[in-house]
Design a protein around this motif. Structure first.
Motif, PDB file in Angstrom:
ATOM      1  N   ALA A 110       0.839  -1.208   0.000  1.00 22.97           N
ATOM      2  CA  ALA A 110       0.000   0.000   0.000  1.00 22.97           C
ATOM      3  C   ALA A 110       0.871   1.254   0.000  1.00 22.97           C
ATOM      4  CB  ALA A 110      -0.925  -0.004   1.209  1.00 22.97           C
ATOM      5  N   LYS A 111       1.941   1.242   0.776  1.00 19.55           N
ATOM      6  CA  LYS A 111       2.845   2.404   0.803  1.00 19.55           C
ATOM      7  C   LYS A 111       3.568   2.553  -0.533  1.00 19.55           C
ATOM      8  CE  LYS A 111       5.198   5.853   2.592  1.00 19.55           C
ATOM      9  NZ  LYS A 111       6.108   6.238   1.528  1.00 19.55           N
ATOM     10  N   LEU A 112       3.941   1.432  -1.134  1.00 19.97           N
ATOM     11  CA  LEU A 112       4.599   1.477  -2.442  1.00 19.97           C
ATOM     12  C   LEU A 112       3.677   2.104  -3.487  1.00 19.97           C
ATOM     13  CD1 LEU A 112       6.700  -1.288  -4.052  1.00 19.97           C
ATOM     14  CD2 LEU A 112       4.736  -0.431  -5.319  1.00 19.97           C
ATOM     15  N   VAL A 113       2.413   1.682  -3.478  1.00 20.48           N
ATOM     16  CA  VAL A 113       1.433   2.233  -4.416  1.00 20.48           C
ATOM     17  C   VAL A 113       1.242   3.725  -4.157  1.00 20.48           C
ATOM     18  CG1 VAL A 113      -1.016   2.169  -5.050  1.00 20.48           C
ATOM     19  CG2 VAL A 113       0.269   0.035  -4.824  1.00 20.48           C
ATOM     20  N   ALA A 114       1.190   4.102  -2.885  1.00 23.57           N
ATOM     21  CA  ALA A 114       1.069   5.524  -2.527  1.00 23.57           C
ATOM     22  C   ALA A 114       2.270   6.318  -3.042  1.00 23.57           C
ATOM     23  CB  ALA A 114       0.951   5.671  -1.010  1.00 23.57           C
ATOM     24  N   ASP A 115       3.443   5.728  -2.936  1.00 25.72           N
ATOM     25  CA  ASP A 115       4.656   6.398  -3.420  1.00 25.72           C
ATOM     26  C   ASP A 115       4.569   6.699  -4.914  1.00 25.72           C
ATOM     27  OD1 ASP A 115       5.691   6.206  -0.878  1.00 25.72           O
ATOM     28  OD2 ASP A 115       7.077   4.563  -1.324  1.00 25.72           O
ATOM     29  N   VAL A 116       4.111   5.723  -5.690  1.00 24.02           N
ATOM     30  CA  VAL A 116       4.038   5.905  -7.138  1.00 24.02           C
ATOM     31  C   VAL A 116       3.017   6.991  -7.494  1.00 24.02           C
ATOM     32  CG1 VAL A 116       3.529   4.801  -9.354  1.00 24.02           C
ATOM     33  CG2 VAL A 116       4.817   3.544  -7.607  1.00 24.02           C
ATOM     34  N   PHE A 117       1.850   6.952  -6.850  1.00 22.25           N
ATOM     35  CA  PHE A 117       0.861   8.011  -7.109  1.00 22.25           C
ATOM     36  C   PHE A 117       1.450   9.389  -6.801  1.00 22.25           C
ATOM     37  CE2 PHE A 117      -2.732   4.821  -6.553  1.00 22.25           C
ATOM     38  CZ  PHE A 117      -3.205   4.960  -7.853  1.00 22.25           C
ATOM     39  N   SER A 118       2.065   9.501  -5.624  1.00 27.32           N
ATOM     40  CA  SER A 118       2.595  10.810  -5.215  1.00 27.32           C
ATOM     41  C   SER A 118       3.719  11.266  -6.138  1.00 27.32           C
ATOM     42  CB  SER A 118       3.081  10.760  -3.762  1.00 27.32           C
ATOM     43  OG  SER A 118       4.255   9.966  -3.630  1.00 27.32           O
ATOM     44  N   LYS A 154       7.585   5.454 -11.750  1.00 27.87           N
ATOM     45  CA  LYS A 154       8.139   6.477 -10.873  1.00 27.87           C
ATOM     46  C   LYS A 154       7.957   6.024  -9.420  1.00 27.87           C
ATOM     47  CE  LYS A 154       6.944  10.157 -14.148  1.00 27.87           C
ATOM     48  NZ  LYS A 154       6.108  11.374 -14.374  1.00 27.87           N
ATOM     49  N   PHE A 155       9.038   5.610  -8.798  1.00 23.62           N
ATOM     50  CA  PHE A 155       8.969   5.099  -7.430  1.00 23.62           C
ATOM     51  C   PHE A 155       9.325   6.148  -6.375  1.00 23.62           C
ATOM     52  CE2 PHE A 155       9.634   0.782  -9.415  1.00 23.62           C
ATOM     53  CZ  PHE A 155       8.486   0.184  -8.912  1.00 23.62           C
ATOM     54  N   ASN A 156       9.873   7.287  -6.786  1.00 25.19           N
ATOM     55  CA  ASN A 156      10.367   8.276  -5.819  1.00 25.19           C
ATOM     56  C   ASN A 156       9.219   9.104  -5.264  1.00 25.19           C
ATOM     57  OD1 ASN A 156      13.078   7.500  -6.144  1.00 25.19           O
ATOM     58  ND2 ASN A 156      13.225   8.721  -8.027  1.00 25.19           N
ATOM     59  N   ALA A 157       8.838   8.826  -4.023  1.00 19.97           N
ATOM     60  CA  ALA A 157       7.648   9.425  -3.414  1.00 19.97           C
ATOM     61  C   ALA A 157       7.803  10.921  -3.179  1.00 19.97           C
ATOM     62  CB  ALA A 157       7.347   8.739  -2.093  1.00 19.97           C
ATOM     63  N   ASN A 158       6.677  11.612  -3.269  1.00 13.72           N
ATOM     64  CA  ASN A 158       6.564  12.989  -2.791  1.00 13.72           C
ATOM     65  C   ASN A 158       5.758  12.913  -1.497  1.00 13.72           C
ATOM     66  OD1 ASN A 158       5.941  15.627  -2.213  1.00 13.72           O
ATOM     67  ND2 ASN A 158       5.322  16.174  -4.292  1.00 13.72           N
ATOM     68  N   GLU A 159       6.453  12.780  -0.369  1.00 14.71           N
ATOM     69  CA  GLU A 159       5.795  12.516   0.911  1.00 14.71           C
ATOM     70  C   GLU A 159       4.787  13.598   1.289  1.00 14.71           C
ATOM     71  OE1 GLU A 159       5.912   9.793   2.511  1.00 14.71           O
ATOM     72  OE2 GLU A 159       7.666   8.771   1.663  1.00 14.71           O
ATOM     73  N   SER A 160       4.984  14.819   0.803  1.00 16.40           N
ATOM     74  CA  SER A 160       4.066  15.908   1.147  1.00 16.40           C
ATOM     75  C   SER A 160       2.663  15.684   0.574  1.00 16.40           C
ATOM     76  CB  SER A 160       4.619  17.244   0.639  1.00 16.40           C
ATOM     77  OG  SER A 160       4.614  17.286  -0.779  1.00 16.40           O
ATOM     78  N   LEU A 161       2.547  14.774  -0.403  1.00 15.28           N
ATOM     79  CA  LEU A 161       1.249  14.487  -1.012  1.00 15.28           C
ATOM     80  C   LEU A 161       0.565  13.253  -0.424  1.00 15.28           C
ATOM     81  CD1 LEU A 161       1.954  15.189  -4.808  1.00 15.28           C
ATOM     82  CD2 LEU A 161       0.548  16.550  -3.244  1.00 15.28           C
ATOM     83  N   ILE A 162       1.198  12.628   0.585  1.00 14.39           N
ATOM     84  CA  ILE A 162       0.623  11.427   1.203  1.00 14.39           C
ATOM     85  C   ILE A 162       0.105  11.782   2.595  1.00 14.39           C
ATOM     86  CG2 ILE A 162       1.041   9.061   1.962  1.00 14.39           C
ATOM     87  CD1 ILE A 162       3.306   8.897  -0.085  1.00 14.39           C
ATOM     88  N   GLU A 163      -1.202  11.656   2.788  1.00 13.02           N
ATOM     89  CA  GLU A 163      -1.853  11.989   4.056  1.00 13.02           C
ATOM     90  C   GLU A 163      -2.440  10.731   4.686  1.00 13.02           C
ATOM     91  OE1 GLU A 163      -5.732  14.536   5.668  1.00 13.02           O
ATOM     92  OE2 GLU A 163      -4.749  15.128   3.797  1.00 13.02           O
ATOM     93  N   THR A 164      -2.104  10.488   5.955  1.00 12.63           N
ATOM     94  CA  THR A 164      -2.619   9.327   6.666  1.00 12.63           C
ATOM     95  C   THR A 164      -4.024   9.623   7.200  1.00 12.63           C
ATOM     96  OG1 THR A 164      -0.384   8.698   7.337  1.00 12.63           O
ATOM     97  CG2 THR A 164      -2.201   7.721   8.561  1.00 12.63           C
ATOM     98  N   ILE A 165      -4.932   8.674   7.019  1.00 15.19           N
ATOM     99  CA  ILE A 165      -6.301   8.831   7.505  1.00 15.19           C
ATOM    100  C   ILE A 165      -6.674   7.642   8.378  1.00 15.19           C
ATOM    101  CG2 ILE A 165      -7.090  10.279   5.598  1.00 15.19           C
ATOM    102  CD1 ILE A 165      -8.321   7.745   4.342  1.00 15.19           C
ATOM    103  N   GLY A 166      -7.735   7.794   9.180  1.00  8.34           N
ATOM    104  CA  GLY A 166      -8.149   6.706  10.061  1.00  8.34           C
ATOM    105  C   GLY A 166      -9.502   6.943  10.678  1.00  8.34           C
ATOM    106  N   LYS A 167      -9.533   7.208  11.976  1.00  5.44           N
ATOM    107  CA  LYS A 167     -10.768   7.252  12.752  1.00  5.44           C
ATOM    108  C   LYS A 167     -11.784   8.252  12.210  1.00  5.44           C
ATOM    109  CE  LYS A 167     -12.399   7.351  17.540  1.00  5.44           C
ATOM    110  NZ  LYS A 167     -13.573   8.178  17.279  1.00  5.44           N
ATOM    111  N   GLU A 168     -11.301   9.367  11.669  1.00  9.37           N
ATOM    112  CA  GLU A 168     -12.231  10.387  11.181  1.00  9.37           C
ATOM    113  C   GLU A 168     -13.095   9.864  10.036  1.00  9.37           C
ATOM    114  OE1 GLU A 168      -8.351  11.098   8.899  1.00  9.37           O
ATOM    115  OE2 GLU A 168      -9.006  10.355  10.865  1.00  9.37           O
ATOM    116  N   VAL A 169     -12.560   8.917   9.267  1.00 13.23           N
ATOM    117  CA  VAL A 169     -13.344   8.284   8.199  1.00 13.23           C
ATOM    118  C   VAL A 169     -14.129   7.096   8.762  1.00 13.23           C
ATOM    119  CG1 VAL A 169     -13.258   7.142   5.942  1.00 13.23           C
ATOM    120  CG2 VAL A 169     -11.682   9.011   6.454  1.00 13.23           C
ATOM    121  N   ASP A 170     -13.502   6.337   9.674  1.00 16.19           N
ATOM    122  CA  ASP A 170     -14.165   5.177  10.281  1.00 16.19           C
ATOM    123  C   ASP A 170     -15.502   5.567  10.905  1.00 16.19           C
ATOM    124  OD1 ASP A 170     -11.783   3.874   9.701  1.00 16.19           O
ATOM    125  OD2 ASP A 170     -11.061   3.899  11.771  1.00 16.19           O
ATOM    126  N   ASP A 171     -15.498   6.649  11.672  1.00 19.53           N
ATOM    127  CA  ASP A 171     -16.695   7.038  12.419  1.00 19.53           C
ATOM    128  C   ASP A 171     -17.868   7.343  11.483  1.00 19.53           C
ATOM    129  OD1 ASP A 171     -15.288   6.734  14.754  1.00 19.53           O
ATOM    130  OD2 ASP A 171     -14.944   8.867  15.082  1.00 19.53           O
TER     131      ASP A 171
END
Length: 571
Positions: A102-110, A186-203
Motif C-alpha cells: 500500500a505504501k509502495l502504491v502511494a509512493d508511485v501516485f505521489s 516512478k517510485f520516488n515518493a513525494n511525501e508531502s502528497l501522502i496523508e494518513t487517515i483513520g478514525k475520522e473516516v471510520d466514524d
C-alpha cells in the motif's frame, strides 16, 4: 521455453532491485518449473481486479507489477480527468506485504503529483469504496486477495463513483499498463502528497452503515444472541463497532480468530462460503445457544450466515438464500413505508438465483441483471441516477444495501442479517422460516456450485477447451428435459435450441455460457476472473406447498442436481 527464459533474464537488469534479481537467478540456476508460470503471461485484471501469488515475475504480485499498474492508472487519470489536483485513497487488508504494498502504491501516485489518502492500518474493502466518494477522490485502491490462500495478494481499482472500474475505464487503464515498460515506473515518493487517515473516516462509515443496515421499526436487538468471526481479517475493525452502535449487546466474538493474521492459522481457507471455515463459530453457537452466526472474509466484503433450522441445527445459508431473504426484507420495509412506486430496482447477476427476480416482481419492483461481479451492480446505480436502488447481491456471498457503498459490503449486510433474525425471533419466527415462507410464496429454488481448478498455462488452455466444447457442441437434453436455450455472453446471443431463433443479449461480452430448460433448470459455466478455475452453477426449482415438506422437496432437488452433474461427467 526460450521465450520464457528471455523474459526472465530481463528481470536480472538494473531496473530491478537486488532481492528480485537474486530470486529470479535462483529459479534459472535450478531450472525451476515455477519459472514458466511466473513469466508465461502478464498479471491481468479480472472481475475482481488483479490478484495472484506473490513473488518475482510478470505473472506475480510484486513491487514491479503493482508499480506498473499504478503508473498506468496514474497516466490514465492525468490524461482523462482534467483536475488541478487529482486525489486517490488507498486501503489494505491483513495479508502478508499488504501494508508495504500500500505504501509502495502511494509512493508511485505521489511521484506522479497525485494526492494520496492512505489508511493508517488495515480497513474493510467497503470502507474504501465509501471513502472514495466521501473524500471526493478520483480513484481508490485496495490491496487484498479476498478469500484466496495466504500466498496471494491483489490490487482492486475503484473509480470516482466508488465502484470498481468498468468500461471504458478498465480497458483504458489496462491499455496504459500494458504499454508501459518497467523502467517507466516512478517510485520516488513525494511525501508531502501522502496523508494518513483513520478514525475520522471510520466514524462516518460506521454511522452510515448503521443507518442503512437498521430498520425504523422497533426491534428487540438485545434479545438476539450473535456469534461473529472475522476469520483473522479486517472486519474486526468495523463490524463489532457497528453491531454495538446498532444496539446488539449479546455479541460473542470467536476469540481464536479475532487477531488479523495473513496466515489464517485456524482455517484451511478463510472463505465464509465453506462450512469448515465457520466451524469454530458454529461450535461456539451450539455452546452458548446463539441464534445466528456471521463470518466475513479477510477484506470484509462477503459474509457467511448460519442460522437455526427447523430442528435447531446451525445451517449455513448459501449466498443465494441470504440474498433472497435480505432483498425480501428490504422490499417489505419499503412497501410498509409506502416508498414503492415503480421507480425502484434491485440488482442481481446472471449466475445468481432467479428466485430474487420472482420475489421482486411480487412487490412490483424490477430486477436489473448484470454480469458477475459487483462492479456491474455499481454501474447499474450510476446508469440509473433517477431510480431508487434498494439492494442487490450475487451468489458468491456478497450483498449491498442501498448505494452509500458501491461494492459488496459485509459490514452493513451483517447488520441487515441480524435485523432479519431479530425481528423474526420477536415475531415467533426465524431467519430460516422466513426463507421457507418465500419458497412457499414463489418456488423452492436449489442452487449448487462446482469449481474445478486447472493451474498454470496448460490449465488455462484446458478451461478454454471445456468452454469451447460446450459452446460449439451444445447439450440438447439434460436429466430428461430438453434444453430450450443457450445464452452465449461472449457472442452476446441467446439461441433457442428448439426453434433455432437467435436474439441479442444487451450486456458487455463475457466468457459465460448458460443452458436453460423450459422448467427453469439452469446450468452456467464461466472461468473465474481471479483464480485458475472453471465454475459450473446449477439451479433447479419446484413448488413447495407446506413447510413440513421442505426436507422431501429439497432432497428431490438435490438428487436432480447430482444426476445432472453425473450426466455431464463433472464428478
Amino acid at each position: 521455453m526460450s521465450k520464457i527464459l528471455d523474459k526472465a533474464k530481463q528481470w536480472l537488469t538494473s531496473t530491478f532491485d537486488a532481492e528480485t534479481q537474486q530470486e529470479i537467478q535462483q529459479l534459472i540456476d535450478t531450472n525451476s518449473s515455477d519459472l514458466e508460470d511466473r513469466f508465461y503471461k502478464n498479471m491481468e485484471f479480472g472481475t475482481g481486479g488483479m490478484r495472484g501469488i506473490m513473488g518475482a515475475g510478470t505473472n506475480r504480485i510484486n513491487k514491479y507489477t503493482l508499480g506498473r499498474a499504478t503508473q498506468g492508472l496514474s497516466n490514465y487519470l492525468i490524461e482523462n480527468v482534467k483536475k488541478e489536483q487529482l486525489k486517490v485513497v488507498i486501503a489494505y487488508d491483513c495479508r502478508h506485504n499488504s501494508k508495504k504494498f500500500a505504501k509502495l502504491v502511494a509512493d508511485v501516485f505521489s511521484a506522479n503529483n497525485i494526492k494520496v489518502f492512505l489508511f493508517e492500518d488495515l480497513r474493510a474493502t467497503p470502507e474504501l469504496s465509501f471513502a472514495v466518494r466521501h473524500l471526493d477522490c478520483d480513484a481508490g485502491i485496495v490491496l487484498t486477495a479476498s478469500h484466496n490462500p495466504p500466498e496471494y495478494n491483489g490490487y482492486k481499482v475503484y473509480w470516482s463513483d466508488g465502484g470498481q472500474i468498468v468500461p471504458p475505464h478498465d480497458g483504458g487503464i489496462i491499455g496504459n499498463v500494458n504499454g508501459l515498460d518497467f523502467t517507466e515506473i516512478k517510485f520516488n515518493a513525494n511525501e508531502s502528497l501522502i496523508e494518513t487517515i483513520g478514525k475520522e473516516v471510520d466514524d462516518v462509515f460506521v454511522a452510515k452503515s448503521v443507518v442503512n443496515g437498521k430498520l425504523s421499526e422497533k426491534i428487540d436487538r438485545k434479545n438476539l444472541k450473535v456469534v461473529f468471526t472475522s476469520l483473522h481479517g479486517t472486519s474486526i475493525v468495523s463490524v463489532p463497532d457497528a453491531l454495538a452502535k446498532a444496539g446488539y449487546t449479546d455479541v460473542h466474538i470467536v476469540e481464536e480468530q479475532r487477531e488479523p493474521n495473513g496466515d489464517f492459522p485456524t482455517v484451511k481457507s478463510p472463505n465464509p462460503e465453506e462450512p469448515e471455515a465457520l466451524k469454530m463459530a458454529t461450535d461456539l453457537a451450539y455452546k452458548i445457544g446463539a441464534d445466528i452466526v456471521i463470518g466475513t472474509d479477510p477484506d470484509c466484503d462477503r459474509l457467511g450466515v448460519a442460522v437455526r433450522d427447523a430442528d435447531g441445527n446451525m445451517k449455513l445459508m448459501n449466498g443465494n438464500q441470504t440474498m433472497v431473504v435480505m432483498t425480501d426484507f428490504l422490499m417489505r420495509k419499503w412497501k410498509k413505508e409506502g416508498k414503492i412506486n415503480g421507480n425502484q430496482f434491485v440488482g442481481s447477476t446472471i449466475v445468481s438465483t432467479e428466485l430474487v427476480n420472482e420475489v421482486a416482481a411480487g412487490y412490483g419492483v424490477d430486477t436489473n441483471v448484470s454480469l458477475t461481479g459487483f462492479k456491474w451492480i455499481a454501474k447499474m446505480i450510476r446508469d440509473n441516477p433517477n431510480k431508487d436502488f434498494i439492494g442487490g447481491g450475487e451468489e458468491s456471498f456478497g450483498y449491498m444495501v442501498g448505494d452509500f457503498v458501491r461494492d459488496k459490503d459485509a459490514v452493513t449486510a451483517t447488520l441487515l442479517a441480524c435485523e432479519v433474525a431479530a425481528l423474526a425471533k420477536q415475531n415467533g419466527s426465524s431467519f430460516y422460516e422466513e426463507l421457507l415462507n418465500i419458497y412457499i410464496r414463489n418456488n423452492f429454488y436449489k442452487e449448487h456450485l462446482i469449481s474445478i481448478t486447472k493451474k498454470g498455462m496448460d490449465g488455462a488452455a484446458e478451461i478454454q477447451q471445456m468452454l469451447s466444447d460446450m459452446r460449439n457442441n451444445p447439450i440438447t437434453e439434460i436429466d430428461g428435459e430438453k434444453i430450450e436455450s443457450l445464452s452465449d455472453y461472449d457472442a452476446s446471443t441467446r439461441k433457442n435450441l428448439i426453434t433455432g431463433a437467435i436474439t441479442n443479449i444487451d450486456l458487455p461480452k463475457s466468457n459465460v455460457l448458460i443452458y436453460q430448460t423450459a422448467s427453469g433448470t439452469r446450468i452456467a459455466a464461466r472461468p473465474s476472473g481471479t483464480e485458475p478455475k472453471i465454475k459450473f452453477y446449477f439451479s433447479v426449482n419446484t413448488s413447495l406447498d407446506n413447510v413440513k415438506n421442505t426436507d422431501k422437496v429439497e432432497a428431490e432437488l438435490d438428487a436432480k442436481i447430482q444426476r445432472i452433474i453425473k450426466e455431464m461427467k463433472l464428478n
